[in-house]
Scaffold this motif. Structure first.
Motif, PDB file in Angstrom:
ATOM      1  N   MET A 103       0.842  -1.180   0.000  1.00 52.47           N
ATOM      2  CA  MET A 103       0.000   0.000   0.000  1.00 52.47           C
ATOM      3  C   MET A 103       0.883   1.238   0.000  1.00 52.47           C
ATOM      4  O   MET A 103       1.875   1.289   0.708  1.00 52.47           O
ATOM      5  N   ILE A 104       0.501   2.211  -0.779  1.00 56.90           N
ATOM      6  CA  ILE A 104       1.172   3.504  -0.761  1.00 56.90           C
ATOM      7  C   ILE A 104       0.672   4.242   0.477  1.00 56.90           C
ATOM      8  O   ILE A 104      -0.524   4.411   0.668  1.00 56.90           O
ATOM      9  N   VAL A 105       1.575   4.675   1.322  1.00 49.41           N
ATOM     10  CA  VAL A 105       1.211   5.364   2.554  1.00 49.41           C
ATOM     11  C   VAL A 105       1.148   6.865   2.282  1.00 49.41           C
ATOM     12  O   VAL A 105       2.043   7.424   1.644  1.00 49.41           O
ATOM     13  N   GLN A 106       0.089   7.512   2.767  1.00 49.54           N
ATOM     14  CA  GLN A 106      -0.032   8.957   2.592  1.00 49.54           C
ATOM     15  C   GLN A 106       1.036   9.652   3.427  1.00 49.54           C
ATOM     16  O   GLN A 106       1.287   9.284   4.571  1.00 49.54           O
ATOM     17  N   PRO A 107       1.716  10.663   2.868  1.00 45.95           N
ATOM     18  CA  PRO A 107       2.819  11.305   3.584  1.00 45.95           C
ATOM     19  C   PRO A 107       2.374  12.186   4.745  1.00 45.95           C
ATOM     20  O   PRO A 107       3.154  12.457   5.643  1.00 45.95           O
ATOM     21  N   ASP A 108       1.124  12.623   4.747  1.00 49.65           N
ATOM     22  CA  ASP A 108       0.592  13.482   5.801  1.00 49.65           C
ATOM     23  C   ASP A 108      -0.658  12.805   6.354  1.00 49.65           C
ATOM     24  O   ASP A 108      -1.561  12.464   5.591  1.00 49.65           O
ATOM     25  N   SER A 109      -0.721  12.622   7.659  1.00 52.09           N
ATOM     26  CA  SER A 109      -1.854  11.889   8.234  1.00 52.09           C
ATOM     27  C   SER A 109      -3.176  12.630   8.127  1.00 52.09           C
ATOM     28  O   SER A 109      -4.235  12.037   8.314  1.00 52.09           O
ATOM     29  N   SER A 110      -3.161  13.915   7.765  1.00 51.97           N
ATOM     30  CA  SER A 110      -4.401  14.673   7.696  1.00 51.97           C
ATOM     31  C   SER A 110      -4.930  14.862   6.275  1.00 51.97           C
ATOM     32  O   SER A 110      -6.044  15.337   6.088  1.00 51.97           O
ATOM     33  N   THR A 111      -4.166  14.490   5.264  1.00 49.64           N
ATOM     34  CA  THR A 111      -4.617  14.668   3.882  1.00 49.64           C
ATOM     35  C   THR A 111      -3.834  13.735   2.959  1.00 49.64           C
ATOM     36  O   THR A 111      -2.777  13.231   3.315  1.00 49.64           O
ATOM     37  N   GLY A 112      -4.388  13.477   1.787  1.00 53.19           N
ATOM     38  CA  GLY A 112      -3.684  12.685   0.786  1.00 53.19           C
ATOM     39  C   GLY A 112      -4.088  11.236   0.685  1.00 53.19           C
ATOM     40  O   GLY A 112      -3.536  10.483  -0.116  1.00 53.19           O
ATOM     41  N   CYS A 113      -5.083  10.806   1.453  1.00 49.55           N
ATOM     42  CA  CYS A 113      -5.488   9.400   1.419  1.00 49.55           C
ATOM     43  C   CYS A 113      -6.043   8.996   0.047  1.00 49.55           C
ATOM     44  O   CYS A 113      -5.758   7.909  -0.450  1.00 49.55           O
ATOM     45  N   ASP A 159       3.949   5.932  -7.689  1.00 46.98           N
ATOM     46  CA  ASP A 159       4.304   6.444  -6.371  1.00 46.98           C
ATOM     47  C   ASP A 159       3.394   7.631  -6.072  1.00 46.98           C
ATOM     48  O   ASP A 159       2.678   8.130  -6.947  1.00 46.98           O
ATOM     49  N   TYR A 160       3.413   8.085  -4.828  1.00 49.35           N
ATOM     50  CA  TYR A 160       2.503   9.137  -4.397  1.00 49.35           C
ATOM     51  C   TYR A 160       2.670  10.417  -5.221  1.00 49.35           C
ATOM     52  O   TYR A 160       1.701  11.015  -5.681  1.00 49.35           O
ATOM     53  N   GLY A 161       3.904  10.849  -5.422  1.00 47.92           N
ATOM     54  CA  GLY A 161       4.170  12.089  -6.153  1.00 47.92           C
ATOM     55  C   GLY A 161       3.658  12.058  -7.582  1.00 47.92           C
ATOM     56  O   GLY A 161       3.092  13.041  -8.072  1.00 47.92           O
ATOM     57  N   ALA A 162       3.848  10.930  -8.266  1.00 49.42           N
ATOM     58  CA  ALA A 162       3.377  10.807  -9.651  1.00 49.42           C
ATOM     59  C   ALA A 162       1.845  10.840  -9.696  1.00 49.42           C
ATOM     60  O   ALA A 162       1.253  11.491 -10.564  1.00 49.42           O
ATOM     61  N   ALA A 163       1.201  10.155  -8.765  1.00 52.10           N
ATOM     62  CA  ALA A 163      -0.265  10.157  -8.731  1.00 52.10           C
ATOM     63  C   ALA A 163      -0.786  11.554  -8.432  1.00 52.10           C
ATOM     64  O   ALA A 163      -1.749  12.014  -9.056  1.00 52.10           O
ATOM     65  N   LEU A 164      -0.153  12.253  -7.503  1.00 53.63           N
ATOM     66  CA  LEU A 164      -0.586  13.612  -7.167  1.00 53.63           C
ATOM     67  C   LEU A 164      -0.472  14.533  -8.373  1.00 53.63           C
ATOM     68  O   LEU A 164      -1.387  15.305  -8.653  1.00 53.63           O
TER      69      LEU A 164
END
Length: 140
Positions: free
Chosen positions: A1-11, A23-28
């Motif tokens: 699972m890709i883990v969100q880098p900030d627990s308050s946003t990005g899920c 990866d998270y950055g590419a998806a964002l």
């Protein structure tokens, strides 16, 4: 699972990254460029924007809202609300009976809250072929 880098946003971004094999950055970047997030710095993902984003990929993923998890034959995105915090909403991937929460590195066998929305994912617009596996895809 890709883990969100900030627990308050990005899920939502982390869940999309998990499904698309990014990866998270590419998806964002892909999601922000497509207008699926509020901006490149505000990673919130609304239900309608997520569905539109997935259906507008070069190799689309079709979304059908299910009423219960028993209807999900492949992969689904779950939109949940935490009972302790009435404002906090969260995205989770459901696949093969496991919950892939972007706040955890390992899948969970059960989940503490019921989903507000269940977005079942399909490979065809007639919702006859459930999406079963993560695959690399690119946005238009």
């Amino acid at each position: 699972m890709i883990v969100q880098p900030d627990s308050s946003t990005g899920c939502g971004v982390a869940c999309v990254a998990h499904i698309l094999g990014l990866d998270y950055g590419a998806a964002l970047k892909i999601m922000a460029d497509a207008g699926a997030t509020n901006s490149a710095t505000d990673h919130n993902v609304k239900v309608e924007r997520l569905a539109a984003f997935l259906e507008n990929l070069d190799n689309p993923i079709y979304v059908n809202q299910a009423q219960s998890l028993s209807e999900v034959q492949g992969i689904a995105f779950l939109y949940v609300k935490w009972p302790q915090n009435k404002r906090y909403r969260h995205w989770v991937v459901f696949r093969d009976g496991y919950y892939y929460d972007p706040g955890y590195r390992s899948p969970l066998q059960s989940y503490p809250v019921s989903p507000l929305k269940i977005l079942a994912l399909y490979d065809d617009p007639a919702f006859g072929k459930p999406l079963k596996a993560r695959r690399d895809r690119k946005s238009t």
